[in-house]
Design a protein around this motif. Structure first.
Motif, short mmCIF file in Angstrom:
data_model
loop_
_atom_site.label_atom_id
_atom_site.label_comp_id
_atom_site.label_asym_id
_atom_site.label_seq_id
_atom_site.Cartn_x
_atom_site.Cartn_y
_atom_site.Cartn_z
N VAL A 190 -4.81 1.68 11.60
CA VAL A 190 -5.29 1.52 10.69
C VAL A 190 -5.58 0.64 10.00
O VAL A 190 -4.70 -0.19 10.25
N GLY A 191 -6.21 0.37 9.67
CA GLY A 191 -7.05 -0.17 8.56
C GLY A 191 -7.52 -2.06 9.26
O GLY A 191 -7.80 -2.98 8.72
N CYS A 237 -0.05 0.84 5.66
CA CYS A 237 -0.03 1.64 5.85
C CYS A 237 0.34 2.79 5.67
O CYS A 237 0.03 3.99 5.97
N ARG A 258 1.30 9.13 -1.62
CA ARG A 258 -0.55 9.05 -1.27
C ARG A 258 -1.11 8.56 -2.03
O ARG A 258 -1.07 9.68 -3.37
N LYS A 264 -11.45 3.54 6.02
CA LYS A 264 -11.50 2.18 6.27
C LYS A 264 -12.78 1.10 5.62
O LYS A 264 -12.23 -0.42 5.39
N CYS A 307 -6.50 2.86 4.60
CA CYS A 307 -5.94 3.39 5.24
C CYS A 307 -6.38 5.14 5.37
O CYS A 307 -6.72 5.94 4.54
N PRO A 324 -3.89 1.46 0.07
CA PRO A 324 -2.94 1.03 1.19
C PRO A 324 -1.26 0.22 0.13
O PRO A 324 -1.73 0.13 -1.05
#
Length: 77
Positions: A21-22, A32, A39, A53, A58, A72
């Motif tokens: 992730v990321g 993330c 979120r 990305k 994220c 993020p």
């Protein structure tokens, strides 16, 4: 038994995806780790992981009903 296997599969997928992730834009893994209810959407319907990305966001598709592409946490370090 099937439910137990499904949960195990979801856990494995979540752990497997959390490492990537990321990574593309230098986000740390901790940035993330955002609780589902907190979120903030960063994508659009049917956004791919790569597109997400590339926006500096994220991606985590392991929880339904919440944004999969999300902003993020700000790195304070």
């Amino acid at each position: 038994m099937e439910i137990r296997a499904l949960w195990l599969l979801l856990l494995i997928l979540a752990l497997g995806s959390s490492g990537s992730v990321g990574e593309d834009l230098g986000l740390s893994a901790s940035q993330c780790v955002v609780p589902a209810q907190e979120r903030v959407d960063c994508g659009y319907p049917q956004v791919t992981e790569e597109e997400c990305k590339s926006r500096g966001c994220c991606f985590d598709s392991s929880i339904t009903g919440v944004p999969w592409c999300f902003k993020p946490l700000q790195d304070t370090g």
